[in-house]
Scaffold this motif. Structure first.
Motif, mmCIF file in Angstrom:
data_model
loop_
_atom_site.group_PDB
_atom_site.id
_atom_site.type_symbol
_atom_site.label_atom_id
_atom_site.label_comp_id
_atom_site.label_asym_id
_atom_site.label_seq_id
_atom_site.Cartn_x
_atom_site.Cartn_y
_atom_site.Cartn_z
ATOM 1 N N ARG A 254 -14.110 6.495 1.162
ATOM 2 C CA ARG A 254 -13.790 5.138 0.701
ATOM 3 C C ARG A 254 -13.635 5.204 -0.813
ATOM 4 N NH1 ARG A 254 -14.349 0.640 3.937
ATOM 5 N NH2 ARG A 254 -15.388 1.019 5.918
ATOM 6 N N GLU A 255 -12.478 4.803 -1.265
ATOM 7 C CA GLU A 255 -12.197 4.821 -2.695
ATOM 8 C C GLU A 255 -11.104 3.802 -2.988
ATOM 9 O OE1 GLU A 255 -9.774 8.438 -3.842
ATOM 10 O OE2 GLU A 255 -10.625 9.080 -1.932
ATOM 11 N N PRO A 256 -10.843 3.528 -4.256
ATOM 12 C CA PRO A 256 -9.782 2.555 -4.576
ATOM 13 C C PRO A 256 -8.433 2.982 -3.991
ATOM 14 C CG PRO A 256 -11.114 2.998 -6.513
ATOM 15 C CD PRO A 256 -11.541 3.988 -5.462
ATOM 16 N N SER A 257 -7.703 2.007 -3.472
ATOM 17 C CA SER A 257 -6.401 2.249 -2.862
ATOM 18 C C SER A 257 -5.295 2.243 -3.910
ATOM 19 C CB SER A 257 -6.106 1.144 -1.842
ATOM 20 O OG SER A 257 -7.051 1.164 -0.819
ATOM 21 N N LEU A 258 -4.228 2.969 -3.613
ATOM 22 C CA LEU A 258 -3.046 2.986 -4.472
ATOM 23 C C LEU A 258 -2.076 1.922 -3.966
ATOM 24 C CD1 LEU A 258 -1.703 4.381 -6.872
ATOM 25 C CD2 LEU A 258 -0.649 5.973 -5.247
ATOM 26 N N TYR B 265 2.399 1.495 -10.235
ATOM 27 C CA TYR B 265 1.177 1.692 -9.459
ATOM 28 C C TYR B 265 0.026 0.875 -10.006
ATOM 29 C CZ TYR B 265 3.539 5.789 -7.494
ATOM 30 O OH TYR B 265 4.420 6.621 -6.864
ATOM 31 N N HIS B 266 -0.807 0.425 -9.096
ATOM 32 C CA HIS B 266 -2.035 -0.302 -9.415
ATOM 33 C C HIS B 266 -3.098 0.164 -8.435
ATOM 34 C CE1 HIS B 266 0.225 -3.101 -11.979
ATOM 35 N NE2 HIS B 266 1.176 -2.978 -11.071
ATOM 36 N N THR B 267 -4.337 -0.204 -8.693
ATOM 37 C CA THR B 267 -5.405 0.141 -7.752
ATOM 38 C C THR B 267 -6.126 -1.125 -7.321
ATOM 39 O OG1 THR B 267 -6.998 0.545 -9.510
ATOM 40 C CG2 THR B 267 -5.722 2.423 -8.757
ATOM 41 N N THR C 223 -2.471 7.161 4.121
ATOM 42 C CA THR C 223 -2.739 6.118 3.143
ATOM 43 C C THR C 223 -3.345 6.739 1.888
ATOM 44 O OG1 THR C 223 -3.131 4.597 4.967
ATOM 45 C CG2 THR C 223 -3.906 3.920 2.791
ATOM 46 N N LEU C 224 -2.736 6.455 0.727
ATOM 47 C CA LEU C 224 -3.121 7.110 -0.516
ATOM 48 C C LEU C 224 -4.152 6.327 -1.313
ATOM 49 C CD1 LEU C 224 0.350 8.407 -1.761
ATOM 50 C CD2 LEU C 224 -1.300 9.500 -0.209
ATOM 51 N N GLY C 225 -4.973 7.080 -2.040
ATOM 52 C CA GLY C 225 -5.946 6.508 -2.955
ATOM 53 C C GLY C 225 -5.416 6.498 -4.374
ATOM 54 N N HIS D 55 0.851 -1.173 0.000
ATOM 55 C CA HIS D 55 0.000 0.000 0.000
ATOM 56 C C HIS D 55 0.897 1.236 0.000
ATOM 57 C CE1 HIS D 55 -4.284 1.121 1.221
ATOM 58 N NE2 HIS D 55 -3.755 2.111 0.543
ATOM 59 N N VAL D 56 0.599 2.215 -0.843
ATOM 60 C CA VAL D 56 1.415 3.417 -0.948
ATOM 61 C C VAL D 56 0.950 4.422 0.110
ATOM 62 C CG1 VAL D 56 2.228 5.254 -2.455
ATOM 63 C CG2 VAL D 56 1.724 2.983 -3.407
#
Length: 161
Positions: free
Chosen positions: A147-151, A158-160, A73-75, A19-20
């Motif tokens: 709440r959103e997709p995580s980076l 990078y992926h989500t 924690t980044l999205g 997790h980024v």
């Protein structure tokens, strides 16, 4: 016992999803933030996280000396911010922080307003290894974002999720 080649180890770790996050602090008027993937939960009683930081970067000294940090924690939409705090573009500290909105909670560390979640921590222990310092932080406050997709960082990109 044979020592594993660092190149082989780095290749293996590139296949380990992380997790980024951006670790931030402010100490004696100096702000510091750095993008990492080496962070995790340690305990829920007391609530505690850890973050691993490279010893070779002299700018990380403020993170080691401040006694507190925030783990942001980044999205998925934070790729540019992650790159800026990773040092791409050679932006100044002020320019990096100017790319987003920040707030202060309990410890005085900058907390990303748009973070998926941020942990505001007081350092309770520190372990120095050959190349990194592990900061153990007791969580004093939590900021919940949308709440959103995580980076995620995997295979050197990078992926989500």
């Amino acid at each position: 016992m044979q020592v594993l080649d660092p190149v082989v180890y780095r290749e293996a770790m590139s296949r380990y999803a992380g997790h980024v996050q951006i670790v931030t602090t402010e100490h004696q008027g100096i702000r510091r933030g750095v993008t990492i993937t080496a962070a995790c939960s340690v305990s829920d009683s007391p609530p505690m996280v850890l973050a691993c930081l490279n010893n070779s970067n002299p700018s990380n000294a403020v993170l080691f000396e401040s006694g507190h940090f925030a783990l942001n924690t980044l999205g998925a939409h934070h790729q540019d911010l992650a790159n800026a705090f990773a040092g791409f573009g050679k932006l100044s500290t002020e320019d990096r922080f100017a790319q987003a909105e920040w707030q202060v909670m309990e410890t005085g560390s900058p907390v990303l307003v748009e973070a998926i979640v941020a942990f505001d921590c007081v350092v309770t222990d520190r372990k120095v290894t050959n190349t990194h310092t592990v900061l153990f932080g007791e969580v004093k406050a939590v900021h919940f974002g949308e709440r959103e997709p995580s980076l995620i960082y995997l295979d050197r990109g990078y992926h989500t999720l």
